[in-house]
Write a protein that holds these residues in place. Structure first.
Motif, PDB file in Angstrom:
ATOM      1  N   LYS A   1      34.175  27.745  91.734  1.00  0.00           N
ATOM      2  CA  LYS A   1      34.943  28.638  92.719  1.00  0.00           C
ATOM      3  C   LYS A   1      35.886  29.633  92.133  1.00  0.00           C
ATOM      4  CE  LYS A   1      37.489  28.315  97.252  1.00  0.00           C
ATOM      5  NZ  LYS A   1      37.841  27.299  98.221  1.00  0.00           N
ATOM      6  N   THR A   2      36.705  29.280  91.180  1.00  0.00           N
ATOM      7  CA  THR A   2      37.882  30.213  90.638  1.00  0.00           C
ATOM      8  C   THR A   2      37.113  31.134  89.808  1.00  0.00           C
ATOM      9  OG1 THR A   2      39.359  28.183  90.381  1.00  0.00           O
ATOM     10  CG2 THR A   2      39.852  30.290  89.095  1.00  0.00           C
ATOM     11  N   LEU A   3      36.086  31.025  89.089  1.00  0.00           N
ATOM     12  CA  LEU A   3      35.702  31.980  88.134  1.00  0.00           C
ATOM     13  C   LEU A   3      34.478  32.903  88.956  1.00  0.00           C
ATOM     14  CD1 LEU A   3      34.553  29.967  85.155  1.00  0.00           C
ATOM     15  CD2 LEU A   3      36.564  31.365  85.389  1.00  0.00           C
TER      16      LEU A   3
ATOM     17  N   ASP B   1      25.785  40.351  79.958  1.00  0.00           N
ATOM     18  CA  ASP B   1      26.613  40.794  78.929  1.00  0.00           C
ATOM     19  C   ASP B   1      27.897  40.012  78.746  1.00  0.00           C
ATOM     20  OD1 ASP B   1      25.285  43.899  79.336  1.00  0.00           O
ATOM     21  OD2 ASP B   1      25.795  43.331  81.316  1.00  0.00           O
ATOM     22  N   ILE B   2      28.428  39.423  79.424  1.00  0.00           N
ATOM     23  CA  ILE B   2      29.585  38.356  79.376  1.00  0.00           C
ATOM     24  C   ILE B   2      29.334  37.254  79.922  1.00  0.00           C
ATOM     25  CG2 ILE B   2      31.878  38.644  80.118  1.00  0.00           C
ATOM     26  CD1 ILE B   2      32.043  41.458  80.564  1.00  0.00           C
ATOM     27  N   VAL B   3      30.104  36.303  79.084  1.00  0.00           N
ATOM     28  CA  VAL B   3      30.028  34.787  79.304  1.00  0.00           C
ATOM     29  C   VAL B   3      31.615  34.550  79.729  1.00  0.00           C
ATOM     30  CG1 VAL B   3      29.848  32.329  78.626  1.00  0.00           C
ATOM     31  CG2 VAL B   3      28.071  34.062  78.046  1.00  0.00           C
ATOM     32  N   LEU B   4      31.771  34.127  80.864  1.00  0.00           N
ATOM     33  CA  LEU B   4      32.949  33.861  81.534  1.00  0.00           C
ATOM     34  C   LEU B   4      33.288  32.195  81.762  1.00  0.00           C
ATOM     35  CD1 LEU B   4      35.877  35.077  82.672  1.00  0.00           C
ATOM     36  CD2 LEU B   4      34.536  34.994  85.079  1.00  0.00           C
ATOM     37  N   VAL B   5      34.297  31.942  80.931  1.00  0.00           N
ATOM     38  CA  VAL B   5      34.650  30.381  80.865  1.00  0.00           C
ATOM     39  C   VAL B   5      36.075  30.085  81.593  1.00  0.00           C
ATOM     40  CG1 VAL B   5      34.564  28.377  79.324  1.00  0.00           C
ATOM     41  CG2 VAL B   5      33.291  30.259  78.860  1.00  0.00           C
ATOM     42  N   LYS B   6      36.180  28.949  81.769  1.00  0.00           N
ATOM     43  CA  LYS B   6      37.697  28.870  82.509  1.00  0.00           C
ATOM     44  C   LYS B   6      38.723  28.762  81.126  1.00  0.00           C
ATOM     45  CE  LYS B   6      41.187  27.501  85.438  1.00  0.00           C
ATOM     46  NZ  LYS B   6      41.774  28.345  86.175  1.00  0.00           N
ATOM     47  N   THR B   7      38.405  28.032  80.349  1.00  0.00           N
ATOM     48  CA  THR B   7      39.223  27.710  79.257  1.00  0.00           C
ATOM     49  C   THR B   7      38.419  27.294  78.128  1.00  0.00           C
ATOM     50  OG1 THR B   7      41.349  26.610  78.410  1.00  0.00           O
ATOM     51  CG2 THR B   7      39.705  25.338  79.688  1.00  0.00           C
TER      52      THR B   7
ATOM     53  N   VAL C   1      32.624  36.985  75.064  1.00  0.00           N
ATOM     54  CA  VAL C   1      33.106  35.707  75.798  1.00  0.00           C
ATOM     55  C   VAL C   1      34.640  35.655  76.175  1.00  0.00           C
ATOM     56  CG1 VAL C   1      33.369  33.172  75.672  1.00  0.00           C
ATOM     57  CG2 VAL C   1      31.640  34.249  74.433  1.00  0.00           C
ATOM     58  N   ILE C   2      34.647  35.695  77.531  1.00  0.00           N
ATOM     59  CA  ILE C   2      35.968  35.768  78.080  1.00  0.00           C
ATOM     60  C   ILE C   2      36.579  34.539  78.557  1.00  0.00           C
ATOM     61  CG2 ILE C   2      37.598  36.582  80.045  1.00  0.00           C
ATOM     62  CD1 ILE C   2      35.539  39.180  79.901  1.00  0.00           C
ATOM     63  N   PHE C   3      37.701  33.976  77.961  1.00  0.00           N
ATOM     64  CA  PHE C   3      38.618  32.691  78.350  1.00  0.00           C
ATOM     65  C   PHE C   3      39.425  32.925  79.370  1.00  0.00           C
ATOM     66  CE2 PHE C   3      37.010  32.209  73.911  1.00  0.00           C
ATOM     67  CZ  PHE C   3      36.041  31.103  74.133  1.00  0.00           C
TER      68      PHE C   3
END
Length: 325
Positions: free
Chosen positions: A45-47, A90-96, A121-123
């Protein structure tokens, strides 16, 4: 009359529209417990909201894994990597960082591989992007910290469980199994209808019937399995016959978890401590009958120990042959 210089006119040629960036979300929890299920939902939900708040982003899909026991394959993570090679986003979004890789080596290898494919990759929690060169060292350091914290947490959990085993306060001592139910205080009490089935299985086995014939007999009697199925599995019958709970005892520590990072589970064959609670609840099977069943299981087994090594016997148990003898 002097020629007047023509005024220079500069016009801007706009850059080509880059379009929307396609975003893949990856989430992971380490167990399938209910509270972890909620944690997974919160991560997703957050991401999703982070993606929705960026007008230049569009969600491609959410990848999520639930680690449990020895399951270390992470099927959705493997699917994510496959789709990276297919250039689907294009981008992988990860919580942490700790949700993305199990250890520092895996983290750096995966990040390097994706950078080579042109995927960022975005943390989100650490506010780090792999596209920024200055972040490489920081990502490595934070990955090492996350690994150390995970190892420490794992040891703390093991110690907490062991303390509960020793004190007798662990809820695992009153975990339900077929033949029992829990009262209002969470204590095990006999479920008489199921207990009758347990006694029947022991009686049939000690009368000489094979596991397969017991399965057939229960089907004929229209006795459903613990899962409510018409036909019992052989494994379910074997579990009933070998469960010490039916004599009022509970043995904890039958399996143990290996070292970080794989955390694979193994049968405990004496490598680690076990904890036996006697008179934990009302028995369903008499002690002597249970012992007879265990001796019969050993006798019928097609595996025997010779000079410390497991070997197959030359013959297999047959209830038909037993009757002829």
């Amino acid at each position: 009359m002097e020629n007047e210089k023509s005024k220079m006119i500069v016009s801007m040629i706009p850059a080509k529209s880059q379009g929307l960036k396609m975003i893949a979300i990856y989430c992971r929890v380490s167990t399938t417990h209910e509270e972890q299920e909620e944690s997974l939902d919160i991560q997703i939900k957050t991401l999703k909201q982070v993606v929705a708040d960026n007008p230049k982003w569009m969600l491609y899909r959410v990848y999520s894994d639930k680690d449990s026991g020895g399951n270390v394959f992470r099927p959705d993570f493997q699917k994510l990597i496959f789709d990276c090679y297919e250039n689907r986003f294009d981008i992988v979004l990860v919580k942490t960082i700790s949700r993305f890789a199990r250890n520092t080596v895996d983290l750096l290898e995966t990040v390097s591989r994706l950078k080579g494919l042109g995927i960022e990759v975005i943390f989100q929690q650490e506010n780090l992007r792999t596209s920024e060169a200055d972040n490489d060292m920081l990502i490595s350091a934070l990955g090492a910290i996350a690994q150390a914290e995970s190892e420490s947490t794992g040891e703390a959990i093991k110690w907490g469980l062991k303390r509960g085993f020793i004190s007798g306060n662990s809820k695992l001592y009153s975990r339900k199994c077929f033949g029992y139910k829990q009262n209002e205080d969470g204590e095990l009490i006999v479920d008489e209808e199921q207990a009758a089935v347990v006694r029947t299985i022991f009686d049939l086995y000690l009368s000489g019937l094979s596991i397969g014939l017991i399965v057939r007999e229960l089907e004929i009697r229209e006795i459903k399995s613990p899962q409510g199925k018409r036909i019992w599995s052989k494994k379910s019958i074997q579990t009933v016959l070998g469960n010490e709970k039916y004599i009022g005892r509970v043995l904890l520590g039958k399996i143990y978890t290996g070292d970080f990072p794989n955390n694979k589970q193994f049968l405990n064959d004496g490598e680690h401590e076990q904890f036996l609670m006697k008179d934990a609840h009302e028995p369903i099977i008499e002690l002597e009958k249970f012992k007879q069943a265990q001796e019969e299981i050993k006798r019928r087994s097609n595996i025997e120990i010779v000079n410390g090594a497991a070997k197959r016997k030359g013959t297999h148990y047959s209830s038909k042959r037993e009757k002829q003898d």
